[in-house]
Write a protein that holds these residues in place. Structure first.
Motif, PDB file in Angstrom:
ATOM      1  N   CYS A 157      -0.739   2.760  -4.071  1.00  0.00           N
ATOM      2  CA  CYS A 157       0.046   2.733  -4.499  1.00  0.00           C
ATOM      3  C   CYS A 157       1.048   2.757  -6.069  1.00  0.00           C
ATOM      4  N   CYS A 205       7.438  -3.118  -1.042  1.00  0.00           N
ATOM      5  CA  CYS A 205       6.525  -2.064  -1.099  1.00  0.00           C
ATOM      6  C   CYS A 205       6.365  -2.203   0.853  1.00  0.00           C
ATOM      7  N   CYS A 209       4.293   0.058   2.025  1.00  0.00           N
ATOM      8  CA  CYS A 209       3.050   0.908   2.265  1.00  0.00           C
ATOM      9  C   CYS A 209       2.305   0.500   2.626  1.00  0.00           C
ATOM     10  N   PHE A 229       4.679   2.330  -5.872  1.00  0.00           N
ATOM     11  CA  PHE A 229       5.602   1.136  -6.379  1.00  0.00           C
ATOM     12  C   PHE A 229       5.010   0.322  -6.184  1.00  0.00           C
ATOM     13  N   CYS A 230       3.872  -0.242  -5.529  1.00  0.00           N
ATOM     14  CA  CYS A 230       3.497  -2.013  -5.611  1.00  0.00           C
ATOM     15  C   CYS A 230       2.485  -2.401  -6.495  1.00  0.00           C
TER      16      CYS A 230
HETATM   17 ZN   LIG Z   1       3.184   0.095  -2.205  1.00  0.00          ZN
END
Ligand SMILES: [Zn+2]
Length: 289
Positions: free
Chosen positions: A268, A235, A237, A270-271
């Protein structure tokens, strides 16, 4: 074996080919997102197809693939920019279905097929390119194949697969894509159909230790590999990026976060990382606006 992708050409059969192993990166995603086996299979298939598809782009542009088939897994999103890093998640990671007759992971049931596969490419223009097709089966491979045929007018075979062990760990994940070039003949098509039909499931080949190159060599005797790339679930981020996102919500909203909650917490997707912003940090962000 580390995860990687290869891209190549088969001149004698007028096609271009891609193959990848994604076992390690799917195991990272499984742990990050607490994926149950069928969710692992769905996201793993989608990430393999997305990573190979990104290699078809000319300029490593950022590409987002969104699948929503109305099934219990909900929306699935993958993002990559052709550099070998991918991030992705599914709305509901706690889904698990198997087919009664074969015992195989029922990805099509989890994903559903009342919806679309959408591809968004940011090529640095004013508006991103968006292509969308109705889902065919929700089994992912079929759906990408349909996307290439309809949205990009490129007949393609997409084979992606995942194997999960008894304790839900990822044993094998990967796939291959064969795309016909305009010069392809009827004989080439017949050869490819037979080669694919006689090929064992790709997840089994990876579990047996076959490399992406070896999988392509099983299908074609004369593959010319033109590119190789390592793959990672990663990720991008950061607290800095999220503070920039906070700027966009405006002073009023930020002030109300300070008054009501004395800070804020961002997540986040995504992760699964949580980022905490203190009252002081929010005040600094307001000062920067
Ligand atoms: Zn992330």
């Amino acid at each position: 074996m580390k995860d990687y992708l290869v891209r190549g050409l088969v001149n004698s059969k007028n096609c271009r080919v891609f193959a990848c192993s994604t076992t390690k990166l799917l195991e990272v995603a499984r742990k990050d997102h607490s994926l149950w086996p069928t969710a692992s299979a769905a996201l793993g298939r989608m990430m393999s197809a997305t990573l190979m598809m990104a290699k078809m782009n000319k300029n490593n542009e950022k590409m987002t693939v969104v699948i929503n088939g109305g099934g219990p897994i909900g929306t699935m999103i993958c993002v990559t920019n052709g550099d070998g890093n991918i991030k992705g998640f599914v709305a509901n990671p706690g889904v698990h279905y198997t087919y009664n007759d074969t015992g195989k992971l029922a990805v099509g049931v989890a994903v559903g097929h009342e919806g679309t596969l959408q591809v968004i490419k940011d090529m640095g223009l004013k508006e991103p390119f968006t292509g969308s097709v109705p889902l065919q089966t929700g089994e992912i491979g079929d759906d990408f194949s349909y996307y290439f045929a309809v949205s990009e007018q490129t007949p393609s075979v997409v084979s992606v697969g995942v194997l999960v062990n008894d304790t839900n760990e990822i044993l094998a994940s990967g796939g291959f894509i064969i795309q016909l070039l305009p010069e392809a003949t009827e004989e080439d098509i017949t050869y490819i159909e037979n080669a694919v039909k006689n090929c064992p499931p790709v997840s089994q080949l990876i579990n047996d230790g076959k490399t992406p190159e070896e999988i392509l060599e099983l299908l074609f005797s004369d593959v010319e590999i033109t590119e190789k790339q390592d793959l990672y679930f990663k990720c991008d981020c950061s607290k800095d990026k999220l503070s920039k996102a906070l700027i966009t919500i405006g002073k009023d909203e930020l002030n109300s976060m300070i008054e009501k909650d004395h800070g804020c917490q961002l997540h986040c997707q995504f992760c699964n990382t949580e980022y905490n912003f203190s009252e002081e940090e929010l005040k600094e962000i307001i000062n920067d606006i």
